[in-house]
Design a protein around this motif. Structure first.
Motif, PDB file in Angstrom:
ATOM      1  N   SER A 199       0.830  -1.205   0.000  1.00  0.00           N
ATOM      2  CA  SER A 199       0.000   0.000   0.000  1.00  0.00           C
ATOM      3  C   SER A 199       0.865   1.256   0.000  1.00  0.00           C
ATOM      4  N   GLY A 200       2.136   1.119   0.365  1.00  0.00           N
ATOM      5  CA  GLY A 200       3.030   2.263   0.460  1.00  0.00           C
ATOM      6  C   GLY A 200       2.872   3.035   1.767  1.00  0.00           C
ATOM      7  N   LYS A 201       2.031   2.529   2.659  1.00  0.00           N
ATOM      8  CA  LYS A 201       1.752   3.238   3.916  1.00  0.00           C
ATOM      9  C   LYS A 201       2.752   2.942   5.017  1.00  0.00           C
ATOM     10  N   LYS A 202       3.507   1.847   4.888  1.00  0.00           N
ATOM     11  CA  LYS A 202       4.509   1.534   5.904  1.00  0.00           C
ATOM     12  C   LYS A 202       5.724   0.917   5.242  1.00  0.00           C
ATOM     13  N   LYS A 203       6.845   1.579   5.416  1.00  0.00           N
ATOM     14  CA  LYS A 203       8.103   1.083   4.856  1.00  0.00           C
ATOM     15  C   LYS A 203       8.414  -0.284   5.477  1.00  0.00           C
ATOM     16  N   GLY A 204       8.840  -1.200   4.633  1.00  0.00           N
ATOM     17  CA  GLY A 204       9.243  -2.517   5.109  1.00  0.00           C
ATOM     18  C   GLY A 204       8.163  -3.580   5.045  1.00  0.00           C
ATOM     19  N   SER A 205       6.960  -3.218   4.638  1.00  0.00           N
ATOM     20  CA  SER A 205       5.890  -4.226   4.622  1.00  0.00           C
ATOM     21  C   SER A 205       6.135  -5.311   3.573  1.00  0.00           C
ATOM     22  N   ALA A 206       6.667  -4.956   2.408  1.00  0.00           N
ATOM     23  CA  ALA A 206       6.957  -5.973   1.390  1.00  0.00           C
ATOM     24  C   ALA A 206       8.074  -6.899   1.878  1.00  0.00           C
ATOM     25  N   SER A 207       9.084  -6.351   2.538  1.00  0.00           N
ATOM     26  CA  SER A 207      10.153  -7.179   3.096  1.00  0.00           C
ATOM     27  C   SER A 207       9.607  -8.117   4.169  1.00  0.00           C
ATOM     28  N   PHE A 208       8.661  -7.638   4.949  1.00  0.00           N
ATOM     29  CA  PHE A 208       8.035  -8.471   5.977  1.00  0.00           C
ATOM     30  C   PHE A 208       7.323  -9.660   5.327  1.00  0.00           C
ATOM     31  N   CYS A 209       6.641  -9.417   4.214  1.00  0.00           N
ATOM     32  CA  CYS A 209       5.948 -10.492   3.487  1.00  0.00           C
ATOM     33  C   CYS A 209       6.943 -11.518   2.957  1.00  0.00           C
ATOM     34  N   LEU A 210       8.033 -11.048   2.380  1.00  0.00           N
ATOM     35  CA  LEU A 210       9.054 -11.961   1.861  1.00  0.00           C
ATOM     36  C   LEU A 210       9.652 -12.802   2.986  1.00  0.00           C
ATOM     37  N   ALA A 211       9.928 -12.169   4.120  1.00  0.00           N
ATOM     38  CA  ALA A 211      10.501 -12.896   5.266  1.00  0.00           C
ATOM     39  C   ALA A 211       9.530 -13.945   5.786  1.00  0.00           C
ATOM     40  N   TRP A 212       8.247 -13.604   5.840  1.00  0.00           N
ATOM     41  CA  TRP A 212       7.233 -14.555   6.308  1.00  0.00           C
ATOM     42  C   TRP A 212       7.198 -15.775   5.386  1.00  0.00           C
ATOM     43  N   ALA A 213       7.137 -15.540   4.084  1.00  0.00           N
ATOM     44  CA  ALA A 213       7.071 -16.648   3.125  1.00  0.00           C
ATOM     45  C   ALA A 213       8.321 -17.513   3.202  1.00  0.00           C
ATOM     46  N   PHE A 214       9.470 -16.886   3.370  1.00  0.00           N
ATOM     47  CA  PHE A 214      10.714 -17.652   3.480  1.00  0.00           C
ATOM     48  C   PHE A 214      10.704 -18.522   4.735  1.00  0.00           C
ATOM     49  N   GLU A 215      10.190 -18.004   5.827  1.00  0.00           N
ATOM     50  CA  GLU A 215      10.086 -18.795   7.061  1.00  0.00           C
ATOM     51  C   GLU A 215       9.155 -19.990   6.873  1.00  0.00           C
ATOM     52  N   GLU A 216       8.161 -19.845   6.023  1.00  0.00           N
ATOM     53  CA  GLU A 216       7.209 -20.925   5.772  1.00  0.00           C
ATOM     54  C   GLU A 216       7.851 -22.110   5.065  1.00  0.00           C
ATOM     55  N   CYS A 217       8.802 -21.832   4.160  1.00  0.00           N
ATOM     56  CA  CYS A 217       9.317 -22.927   3.327  1.00  0.00           C
ATOM     57  C   CYS A 217      10.831 -23.069   3.303  1.00  0.00           C
ATOM     58  N   GLY A 218      11.589 -22.028   3.583  1.00  0.00           N
ATOM     59  CA  GLY A 218      13.045 -22.111   3.580  1.00  0.00           C
ATOM     60  C   GLY A 218      13.685 -22.193   2.212  1.00  0.00           C
ATOM     61  N   ASN A 219      12.873 -22.156   1.170  1.00  0.00           N
ATOM     62  CA  ASN A 219      13.373 -22.207  -0.203  1.00  0.00           C
ATOM     63  C   ASN A 219      12.319 -21.525  -1.060  1.00  0.00           C
ATOM     64  N   LEU A 220      12.607 -20.307  -1.483  1.00  0.00           N
ATOM     65  CA  LEU A 220      11.581 -19.456  -2.078  1.00  0.00           C
ATOM     66  C   LEU A 220      12.013 -18.958  -3.452  1.00  0.00           C
ATOM     67  N   ARG A 221      11.076 -19.010  -4.393  1.00  0.00           N
ATOM     68  CA  ARG A 221      11.324 -18.501  -5.745  1.00  0.00           C
ATOM     69  C   ARG A 221      10.336 -17.381  -6.045  1.00  0.00           C
ATOM     70  N   ILE A 222      10.795 -16.434  -6.847  1.00  0.00           N
ATOM     71  CA  ILE A 222       9.988 -15.283  -7.238  1.00  0.00           C
ATOM     72  C   ILE A 222      10.550 -14.762  -8.553  1.00  0.00           C
ATOM     73  N   ASP A 223       9.745 -14.056  -9.310  1.00  0.00           N
ATOM     74  CA  ASP A 223      10.240 -13.462 -10.547  1.00  0.00           C
ATOM     75  C   ASP A 223       9.699 -12.041 -10.675  1.00  0.00           C
ATOM     76  N   THR A 224      10.333 -11.277 -11.536  1.00  0.00           N
ATOM     77  CA  THR A 224       9.879  -9.918 -11.790  1.00  0.00           C
ATOM     78  C   THR A 224      10.269  -9.490 -13.196  1.00  0.00           C
ATOM     79  N   HIS A 225       9.684  -8.421 -13.624  1.00  0.00           N
ATOM     80  CA  HIS A 225       9.922  -7.846 -14.950  1.00  0.00           C
ATOM     81  C   HIS A 225      11.302  -7.190 -14.994  1.00  0.00           C
ATOM     82  N   ARG A 226      11.910  -7.224 -16.142  1.00  0.00           N
ATOM     83  CA  ARG A 226      13.236  -6.624 -16.335  1.00  0.00           C
ATOM     84  C   ARG A 226      13.238  -5.129 -15.969  1.00  0.00           C
ATOM     85  N   ASP A 227      12.127  -4.444 -16.178  1.00  0.00           N
ATOM     86  CA  ASP A 227      12.047  -3.011 -15.885  1.00  0.00           C
ATOM     87  C   ASP A 227      11.676  -2.704 -14.437  1.00  0.00           C
ATOM     88  N   ASN A 228      11.397  -3.730 -13.639  1.00  0.00           N
ATOM     89  CA  ASN A 228      10.979  -3.502 -12.254  1.00  0.00           C
ATOM     90  C   ASN A 228      12.214  -3.435 -11.340  1.00  0.00           C
TER      91      ASN A 228
END
Length: 175
Positions: A99-128
């Motif tokens: 939402s852009g309302k709190k710095k670090g929220s996306a990092s918090f989501c990534l950390a949560w998902a990593f804790e769930e599985c310990g092996n995480l994949r993600i992709d993004t656009h070249r321009d992102n």
């Protein structure tokens, strides 16, 4: 902050976050990744109904939304110009938006998902570049190129508890 499964009653707020994310990406040199309509409401509803849509909450407000699922993803079946860190079971994140309302929220989501599985994949656009920098700051390693079902190219990243060496095969990996 805490992570919860998204509920259909949160749909309008989730749609607003995705709309704002599309505008943010456009303003930051990435107008093509999600265009004007991605992700579509039907996809988001499907994510919620399947139990794979999550929200990052604080004080009753949604700060971020994302898709998370443990298990193989068909789009990660082939990787080009590189290799995955390992071929162990993994989880995936898609459609992450803040939402852009709190710095670090996306990092918090990534950390949560990593804790769930310990092996995480993600992709993004070249321009992102914003997402690429976020992934690097959060310990993800660039692994190569994958292609979506529609043929669109994406940069693939992985983070693993295992120090796993990249596979030695120069050929694309088929899972």
């Amino acid at each position: 902050m805490e992570i919860r499964k998204a509920e259909i009653g949160q749909l309008s707020e989730i749609l607003k976050i995705y709309s704002n994310a599309r505008a943010f990406m456009k303003d930051h040199g990435n107008p093509d990744q999600w265009g004007e309509t991605h992700p579509q409401e039907a996809v988001i509803c499907g994510d919620i109904k399947s139990g794979n849509s999550y929200v990052c909450m604080e004080n009753g407000k949604i700060l971020a939304v994302f898709f998370y699922k443990a298990g193989e993803d068909p789009t990660y079946g082939h990787i080009y110009q590189g290799n995955w860190l390992n071929l162990d079971p993994y989880g995936v994140i898609h459609r992450i938006a803040s939402s852009g309302k709190k710095k670090g929220s996306a990092s918090f989501c990534l950390a949560w998902a990593f804790e769930e599985c310990g092996n995480l994949r993600i992709d993004t656009h070249r321009d992102n570049h914003v997402m690429q920098n976020l992934l690097k700051r959060n310990g993800f390693t660039y692994c190569g190129i994958i292609y979506l079902e529609n043929g669109s190219e994406r940069l693939a990243y992985q983070k693993s508890e295992q120090s796993g060496q990249a596979t030695s095969s120069p050929q694309p990996i088929t899972l």
